[in-house]
Design a protein around this motif. Structure first.
Motif, PDB file in Angstrom:
ATOM      1  N   ARG A  40       0.837  -1.207   0.000  1.00 11.78           N
ATOM      2  CA  ARG A  40       0.000   0.000   0.000  1.00 11.78           C
ATOM      3  C   ARG A  40       0.868   1.251   0.000  1.00 11.78           C
ATOM      4  NH1 ARG A  40      -5.169  -1.489   3.934  1.00 11.78           N
ATOM      5  NH2 ARG A  40      -5.822  -3.346   2.746  1.00 11.78           N
ATOM      6  N   SER A  41       1.870   1.264   0.870  1.00  9.91           N
ATOM      7  CA  SER A  41       2.829   2.383   0.877  1.00  9.91           C
ATOM      8  C   SER A  41       3.932   2.067   1.868  1.00  9.91           C
ATOM      9  CB  SER A  41       2.156   3.711   1.247  1.00  9.91           C
ATOM     10  OG  SER A  41       1.816   3.751   2.618  1.00  9.91           O
ATOM     11  N   MET A  42       5.131   2.594   1.592  1.00 10.80           N
ATOM     12  CA  MET A  42       6.226   2.433   2.545  1.00 10.80           C
ATOM     13  C   MET A  42       5.898   3.156   3.840  1.00 10.80           C
ATOM     14  SD  MET A  42       9.120   0.863   2.943  1.00 10.80           S
ATOM     15  CE  MET A  42       9.815   0.533   1.313  1.00 10.80           C
ATOM     16  N   ALA A  43       5.138   4.237   3.753  1.00 19.44           N
ATOM     17  CA  ALA A  43       4.758   4.982   4.956  1.00 19.44           C
ATOM     18  C   ALA A  43       3.894   4.128   5.880  1.00 19.44           C
ATOM     19  CB  ALA A  43       4.021   6.255   4.577  1.00 19.44           C
ATOM     20  N   ALA A  44       3.021   3.301   5.303  1.00 20.18           N
ATOM     21  CA  ALA A  44       2.182   2.428   6.125  1.00 20.18           C
ATOM     22  C   ALA A  44       3.029   1.420   6.882  1.00 20.18           C
ATOM     23  CB  ALA A  44       1.143   1.727   5.253  1.00 20.18           C
ATOM     24  N   LEU A  45       4.026   0.848   6.197  1.00 20.02           N
ATOM     25  CA  LEU A  45       4.935  -0.084   6.863  1.00 20.02           C
ATOM     26  C   LEU A  45       5.767   0.639   7.915  1.00 20.02           C
ATOM     27  CD1 LEU A  45       6.320  -2.814   7.207  1.00 20.02           C
ATOM     28  CD2 LEU A  45       7.775  -2.252   5.238  1.00 20.02           C
ATOM     29  N   ASP A  46       6.210   1.842   7.595  1.00 19.06           N
ATOM     30  CA  ASP A  46       6.997   2.656   8.515  1.00 19.06           C
ATOM     31  C   ASP A  46       6.245   2.864   9.826  1.00 19.06           C
ATOM     32  OD1 ASP A  46       7.909   5.251   9.762  1.00 19.06           O
ATOM     33  OD2 ASP A  46       9.271   5.273   8.065  1.00 19.06           O
ATOM     34  N   ASP A  47       4.997   3.293   9.738  1.00 20.21           N
ATOM     35  CA  ASP A  47       4.196   3.547  10.938  1.00 20.21           C
ATOM     36  C   ASP A  47       3.939   2.263  11.723  1.00 20.21           C
ATOM     37  OD1 ASP A  47       4.076   6.210  10.233  1.00 20.21           O
ATOM     38  OD2 ASP A  47       2.065   6.076   9.362  1.00 20.21           O
ATOM     39  N   TRP A  48       3.674   1.182  10.989  1.00 21.59           N
ATOM     40  CA  TRP A  48       3.376  -0.096  11.644  1.00 21.59           C
ATOM     41  C   TRP A  48       4.593  -0.630  12.380  1.00 21.59           C
ATOM     42  CZ3 TRP A  48       5.521  -4.921  10.504  1.00 21.59           C
ATOM     43  CH2 TRP A  48       4.882  -6.040  11.078  1.00 21.59           C
ATOM     44  N   TYR A  49       5.777  -0.574  11.756  1.00 23.25           N
ATOM     45  CA  TYR A  49       6.978  -1.080  12.427  1.00 23.25           C
ATOM     46  C   TYR A  49       7.267  -0.280  13.693  1.00 23.25           C
ATOM     47  CZ  TYR A  49      11.900  -2.274  13.263  1.00 23.25           C
ATOM     48  OH  TYR A  49      13.093  -2.653  13.842  1.00 23.25           O
ATOM     49  N   LEU A  50       7.088   1.016  13.628  1.00 18.86           N
ATOM     50  CA  LEU A  50       7.307   1.829  14.824  1.00 18.86           C
ATOM     51  C   LEU A  50       6.327   1.434  15.922  1.00 18.86           C
ATOM     52  CD1 LEU A  50       8.767   4.160  16.244  1.00 18.86           C
ATOM     53  CD2 LEU A  50       7.089   5.717  15.204  1.00 18.86           C
ATOM     54  N   ALA A  51       5.073   1.208  15.562  1.00 23.24           N
ATOM     55  CA  ALA A  51       4.066   0.850  16.559  1.00 23.24           C
ATOM     56  C   ALA A  51       4.339  -0.524  17.161  1.00 23.24           C
ATOM     57  CB  ALA A  51       2.673   0.879  15.924  1.00 23.24           C
ATOM     58  N   VAL A  52       4.662  -1.490  16.312  1.00 25.00           N
ATOM     59  CA  VAL A  52       4.959  -2.842  16.799  1.00 25.00           C
ATOM     60  C   VAL A  52       6.206  -2.829  17.680  1.00 25.00           C
ATOM     61  CG1 VAL A  52       5.756  -5.128  16.066  1.00 25.00           C
ATOM     62  CG2 VAL A  52       3.814  -4.060  14.922  1.00 25.00           C
ATOM     63  N   GLY A  53       7.244  -2.140  17.219  1.00 26.82           N
ATOM     64  CA  GLY A  53       8.481  -2.092  17.989  1.00 26.82           C
ATOM     65  C   GLY A  53       8.306  -1.402  19.318  1.00 26.82           C
ATOM     66  N   THR A  54       7.582  -0.308  19.336  1.00 28.13           N
ATOM     67  CA  THR A  54       7.356   0.411  20.584  1.00 28.13           C
ATOM     68  C   THR A  54       6.561  -0.443  21.564  1.00 28.13           C
ATOM     69  OG1 THR A  54       7.404   2.538  19.422  1.00 28.13           O
ATOM     70  CG2 THR A  54       6.386   2.510  21.600  1.00 28.13           C
ATOM     71  N   ALA A  55       5.564  -1.155  21.051  1.00 32.11           N
ATOM     72  CA  ALA A  55       4.748  -2.005  21.916  1.00 32.11           C
ATOM     73  C   ALA A  55       5.591  -3.089  22.585  1.00 32.11           C
ATOM     74  CB  ALA A  55       3.619  -2.631  21.110  1.00 32.11           C
ATOM     75  N   LEU A  56       6.404  -3.785  21.804  1.00 34.59           N
ATOM     76  CA  LEU A  56       7.188  -4.896  22.356  1.00 34.59           C
ATOM     77  C   LEU A  56       8.410  -4.412  23.121  1.00 34.59           C
ATOM     78  CD1 LEU A  56       7.957  -7.887  22.673  1.00 34.59           C
ATOM     79  CD2 LEU A  56       8.968  -7.789  20.376  1.00 34.59           C
ATOM     80  N   HIS A  57       9.184  -3.541  22.512  1.00 30.49           N
ATOM     81  CA  HIS A  57      10.509  -3.236  23.040  1.00 30.49           C
ATOM     82  C   HIS A  57      10.521  -2.097  24.056  1.00 30.49           C
ATOM     83  CE1 HIS A  57      11.944  -6.078  20.155  1.00 30.49           C
ATOM     84  NE2 HIS A  57      11.458  -5.376  19.142  1.00 30.49           N
ATOM     85  N   MET A  58       9.445  -1.323  24.116  1.00 28.23           N
ATOM     86  CA  MET A  58       9.376  -0.250  25.101  1.00 28.23           C
ATOM     87  C   MET A  58       8.354  -0.524  26.195  1.00 28.23           C
ATOM     88  SD  MET A  58      11.715   1.761  24.018  1.00 28.23           S
ATOM     89  CE  MET A  58      11.450   3.281  24.945  1.00 28.23           C
ATOM     90  N   ARG A  59       7.271  -1.240  25.849  1.00 31.13           N
ATOM     91  CA  ARG A  59       6.207  -1.455  26.833  1.00 31.13           C
ATOM     92  C   ARG A  59       6.039  -2.909  27.238  1.00 31.13           C
ATOM     93  NH1 ARG A  59       3.391   2.140  23.194  1.00 31.13           N
ATOM     94  NH2 ARG A  59       2.049   0.417  22.533  1.00 31.13           N
ATOM     95  N   GLY A  60       6.761  -3.813  26.608  1.00 33.05           N
ATOM     96  CA  GLY A  60       6.665  -5.219  26.985  1.00 33.05           C
ATOM     97  C   GLY A  60       5.349  -5.864  26.603  1.00 33.05           C
TER      98      GLY A  60
END
Length: 228
Positions: free
Chosen positions: A72-92
């Motif tokens: 769909r767009s690289m921006a969509a992947l960009d936002d999703w990776y940040l959200a997934v990473g923040t959820a796991l690696h910052m909030r557990g």
């Protein structure tokens, strides 16, 4: 400059490095192309199924979702990776749980059914596998792995405390400066007890959120007890 950044969403080091390159992007206007790599596959033990042979495989299945978003767009992947990473690696949290993955998609403005779309489409396997193979063919073995426009490939930088601002640019100069020395193959800082303690401290949310045993190039890593 364009740079391709290969990541596994389950990797805490790739996530920290992604924060650094986002900071560099904001300051210099570089273009980051997000690409995939599977630690589950590269560290697979003999006799264990390939991640694409399982109905759900933590990092691999998430990257299949990422593949649909990237179409769909690289921006969509960009936002999703940040959200997934923040959820796991910052909030557990556990974005690798299908129910949580659905909720995260909705939170980003995508339908929850995008997960089902990704899993029903066999070509998402092909897309993740092609990105993974690109790193393997270049001699790579992990993430973060960067590819530059001239074809050079670098593993790293491996970070747990990503620099920002001017320091982020100084590190960028160091990393891109390696392109001038294509036959310098390895420069590594040994990890002493204090380094391992810092890594364990910074990775605690990831350790709380993961549902697997971490593997590093064939070694099982227990951040509370060392290697086995």
């Amino acid at each position: 400059m364009n740079v391709d950044f290969h990541f596994d969403p389950m990797c805490p080091f790739a996530y920290q490095t992604s924060l650094w390159i986002r900071d560099v992007r904001a300051q210099l206007g570089i273009t980051v192309g997000w690409r995939f790599f599977s630690l589950e596959e590269v560290n697979r033990f003999e006799g264990k199924k390939h991640p694409w042979e399982r109905p759900w495989s933590y990092g691999w299945s998430l990257m299949r979702i990422g593949a649909v978003l990237r179409r769909r767009s690289m921006a969509a992947l960009d936002d999703w990776y940040l959200a997934v990473g923040t959820a796991l690696h910052m909030r557990g949290e556990k974005p690798h749980d299908p129910a949580v993955a659905r909720e995260m998609l909705v939170g980003l403005g995508h339908p929850a059914s995008l997960l089902d779309e990704a899993l029903a489409d066999p070509t998402t396997h092909d897309e993740v596998r092609a990105d993974h193979q690109r790193v393997v063919d270049a001699g790579g073995f992990g993430v973060p792995t960067l590819f530059f426009p001239d074809g050079q490939c670098l593993f790293g930088p491996v970070l747990v405390d990503p620099p920002a601002g001017d320091d982020a640019l100084r590190l960028w100069d160091v990393v891109t400066g390696m392109q001038s020395f294509p036959h310098v193959y390895e420069l590594q800082r040994p990890k002493g007890p204090r380094d391992l303690a810092l890594i364990a401290e910074r990775l605690q949310p990831y350790l709380d959120g993961r549902d697997w045993v971490s593997v590093n190039r064939g070694e099982v890593i227990d951040f509370n007890g060392g290697k086995s």
